[in-house]
Motif scaffolding. Structure first.
Motif, mmCIF file in Angstrom:
data_model
loop_
_atom_site.group_PDB
_atom_site.id
_atom_site.type_symbol
_atom_site.label_atom_id
_atom_site.label_comp_id
_atom_site.label_asym_id
_atom_site.label_seq_id
_atom_site.Cartn_x
_atom_site.Cartn_y
_atom_site.Cartn_z
ATOM 1 N N GLN A 1 34.857 19.120 61.295
ATOM 2 C CA GLN A 1 35.014 20.520 61.690
ATOM 3 C C GLN A 1 36.441 20.851 62.115
ATOM 4 O O GLN A 1 36.876 21.999 62.046
ATOM 5 C CB GLN A 1 34.042 20.847 62.820
ATOM 6 N N ASN B 1 40.309 22.322 50.026
ATOM 7 C CA ASN B 1 39.953 23.663 49.539
ATOM 8 C C ASN B 1 40.982 24.152 48.527
ATOM 9 O O ASN B 1 40.662 24.876 47.584
ATOM 10 C CB ASN B 1 39.857 24.645 50.705
ATOM 11 N N GLU C 1 27.083 15.735 56.550
ATOM 12 C CA GLU C 1 28.248 15.941 57.415
ATOM 13 C C GLU C 1 28.196 15.007 58.617
ATOM 14 O O GLU C 1 29.202 14.401 59.008
ATOM 15 C CB GLU C 1 28.307 17.403 57.864
ATOM 16 N N HIS D 1 37.856 16.723 51.419
ATOM 17 C CA HIS D 1 37.034 17.625 52.229
ATOM 18 C C HIS D 1 37.186 19.083 51.810
ATOM 19 O O HIS D 1 38.306 19.612 51.723
ATOM 20 C CB HIS D 1 37.414 17.482 53.704
ATOM 21 N N ASP E 1 34.849 23.064 52.231
ATOM 22 C CA ASP E 1 33.735 23.667 52.972
ATOM 23 C C ASP E 1 32.616 24.036 52.006
ATOM 24 O O ASP E 1 32.754 23.963 50.770
ATOM 25 C CB ASP E 1 34.196 24.866 53.803
ATOM 26 N N LYS E 2 31.503 24.443 52.581
ATOM 27 C CA LYS E 2 30.296 24.695 51.785
ATOM 28 C C LYS E 2 30.492 25.863 50.823
ATOM 29 O O LYS E 2 29.976 25.856 49.697
ATOM 30 C CB LYS E 2 29.128 24.964 52.730
#
Length: 485
Positions: free
Chosen positions: A250, A460, A437, A399, A401-402
C-alpha cells in the motif's frame, strides 16, 4: 564419540545366515511399499577410506529392484559441477517420491573443505525430511591398522591398485586428525530428523547386517507414519501480526511515470551498458539469477524483453514457470528450480519463481499451511547459498493497482495478437486480490534478506518500470564485477 565405539564387533555366525535371508526378503517388500506410498529415500555413506563403502552398497542393493534405485559416486567433482553452486550437483540427484537414491560420499565433503557450515547442512537436510523424505546416514569406521592393511591389499592387486592414491596413504598417516574431524562432523550434524548410524566395519558381515537392519527399521517406521497419515505440525515460522504485514504494498507510489522521449534515451544507454556487463559477467564467470514475480499483467514480460534485447542469447535463458508437471510434483518443490539455475558466467531469468509456494499454492490450497509456512526459511536458505556461491540474485515484484490491471486485461481482450495473454484464470484471480495482497506482503517481509532483497517496482507506468528494472540490474552487475577486480 568415535573413540568410544568398539569398532571390532563381529557378527554372530550362528544366526547370521537366517537373519540376512529375512532381511533380503524384507528389503524387497519395503522398497515396493515405499514406491506404492510415494516415500522418497536417500541413503548416505561416509567413512574412512577403505572402510568398505562400495562393498556395503553393493550388498545392500542386491535384494532391491534396480528399476527403483540409483547409486551416485560423488567423491570426484567435475568441471560442470564446479561451475554451479556447491549443492547443485546433489540437489538435482535427490529422489522422486517412491525412489531410493544412494550416495557414496555426499554434501559432507563440503563441510570438510569449508564450503558448507554445520548449520547449512542441518537446514539442507531438514527441508527434505520435513517434506517426507527418509534420510539415512551411515558412517563406516575402521581402525588405523585395519585401514593400512586394506590399502596394502588393494595396492598389491593389479586390478585394484588404481584405487589407492597418495592422498589415501596421507589420510592413514593422519588417521587421528581425521578421526577428530569426523567425530566433530557427526556431533554437529546428528539431528532427530537425520541421525547418524555408526557402522563398525572391521567385520564385513556384521557391517552389512547392521546396515540392512537399520534401513529396514527406518523404512518400517516411515511406512507406518505414512499409513497413519502422520504429518509434521510445527511451523518453521510463527504467523506475523497484522501490524507487521500491513502497508508493504500500500505504501508504493504508483504515480511515478516517464515521458516517452526520456524513456527512449535512458533505455538506449542502459541496454548498451547491459550488453557490456553481460560480456564481462561471462568472462569473469559470474552467474546471475533474475526472479520476476508480480500481478497478472504487471509487466514481467515487457521488463524481461528489454533486458534481453541487448545481450548475447547464448549467455542467458528465460525460464517461464507454469504449474509443475508430474515429474516435478514427484520431487521437492525446489528441485525443478535447482535444475535451471545457471552455471558460472550465465544468466537465468525466471518469469514466475519458487515463490509460487507462498503465493498461488498458498491461496489456492495446493500446499498445506505447514508446507508454505516452512517454505520461507527454505527459500531464504537456498538463496543465501546461491549468493554465497558467487551468484547475483535479484528479485522483482512488479506492482500495479487493481484498476490498472483491469484496464490491461480489457486491452488484451480487445487486441487480437494479445488475446492469448488473458485467461479465465486471470479473471478468477482478481476475485482474490486481497488474499494475494496479504500473501505478497508476508512474502516480502519474510524473504527480503541481506543476501537477496526484494525490489518492488512501481509498474502502473510500463516505461518507468522497465527503466527501473534495468537500472537495478546494471547497478548490481557493476557492483559484483568491481568486487572481483
Amino acid at each position: 564419540m568415535l573413540k568410544q565405539i568398539n569398532l571390532k564387533k563381529k557378527a554372530e555366525w550362528q544366526d547370521y545366515d537366517d537373519r540376512m535371508a529375512h532381511l533380503r526378503i524384507q528389503m524387497g517388500e519395503l522398497q515396493r511399499k515405499c514406491k506404492e506410498l510415494g516415500i522418497p529415500v536417500t541413503i548416505v555413506f561416509e567413512g574412512f577410506e577403505a572402510a568398505g563403502k562400495g562393498t556395503m552398497i553393493n550388498k545392500m542393493i542386491q535384494p532391491l529392484d534396480p528399476r527403483g534405485f540409483q547409486v551416485y559416486t560423488m567423491e570426484k567433482e567435475y568441471e560442470e559441477d564446479m561451475r554451479h553452486p556447491y549443492l547443485w550437483r546433489y540437489h538435482i540427484k535427490m529422489p522422486a517420491r517412491g525412489r531410493i537414491h544412494i550416495f557414496d560420499h555426499s554434501w559432507y565433503q563440503g563441510l570438510g573443505d569449508g564450503r558448507l557450515t554445520p548449520e547449512e547442512v542441518r537446514l539442507y537436510e531438514k527441508q527434505f525430511t520435513d517434506d517426507g523424505m527418509v534420510l539415512i546416514k551411515f558412517f563406516l569406521g575402521i581402525t588405523k591398522k585395519e585401514q593400512k592393511k586394506r590399502l596394502e591389499a588393494l595396492d598389491k592387486d593389479k586390478s585394484t591398485s588404481w584405487r589407492v592414491t597418495r592422498k589415501d596413504w596421507e589420510k592413514n598417516k593422519d588417521y587421528d586428525m581425521w578421526m577428530e574431524r569426523f567425530d566433530k562432523m557427526i556431533v554437529q550434524t546428528d539431528t532427530p530428523n537425520a541421525p547418524w548410524t555408526i557402522i563398525e566395519a572391521m567385520d564385513k558381515k556384521y557391517a552389512i547386517c547392521k546396515i540392512m537392519t537399520t534401513v529396514a527399521g527406518c523404512l518400517v517406521d516411515a511406512i507406518g507414519r505414512k499409513e497413519k497419515g502422520a504429518v509434521r505440525t510445527e511451523y518453521a515460522e510463527p504467523p506475523l501480526t497484522d501490524d507487521l504485514l500491513s502497508g508493504v504494498l500500500q505504501g508504493v507510489d504508483l504515480s511515478l511515470d516517464l515521458e516517452p522521449e526520456e524513456y527512449k534515451e535512458r533505455k538506449k544507454v542502459l541496454q548498451k551498458k547491459l550488453g557490456i556487463l553481460h560480456n564481462e559477467m561471462y568472462l569473469k564467470r559470474v552467474p546471475v539469477i533474475l526472479a520476476f514475480e508480480g500481478w497478472d499483467a504487471g509487466g514481467k514480460g515487457g521488463a524481461i524483453k528489454r533486458i534481453t534485447q541487448s545481450i548475447d542469447p547464448r549467455g542467458y535463458e528465460v525460464v517461464p514457470v507454469a504449474s509443475p508437471n508430474d515429474i516435478e510434483k514427484a520431487h521437492h518443490y525446489l528441485w525443478r528450480f535447482w535444475e535451471r539455475f545457471p552455471k558460472d558466467g550465465h544468466m537465468a531469468i525466471f518469469d514466475r519463481t519458487w515463490y509460487g509456494r507462498v503465493l498461488v499454492e498458498r491461496i489456492e490450497g495446493f500446499a498445506t499451511e505447514q508446507e508454505w509456512r516452512r517454505a520461507y526459511a527454505e527459500i531464504n536458505n537456498m538463496e543465501a547459498h546461491l549468493v554465497n556461491s558467487g551468484a547475483v540474485v535479484l528479485k522483482f515484484w512488479m506492482h500495479i493497482d487493481k484498476e490498472e490491471q483491469a484496464e490491461r486485461f480489457r486491452q488484451r481482450q480487445e487486441t487480437p495478437e494479445k488475446q492469448w495473454k488473458i485467461t479465465d484464470e486471470d479473471w478468477r484471480n482478481r476475485e482474490k486480490w486481497e488474499e494475494y495482497e496479504k500473501a505478497v506482503d508476508e512474502m516480502i517481509v519474510r524473504t527480503s534478506t541481506k543476501e537477496a532483497p526484494w525490489h518492488i517496482i512501481e509498474a502502473n507506468s510500463k516505461l518507468h518500470a522497465r527503466i527501473r528494472v534495468m537500472e537495478i540490474v546494471v547497478d548490481a552487475l557493476e557492483k559484483a564485477l568491481k568486487k572481483i577486480k
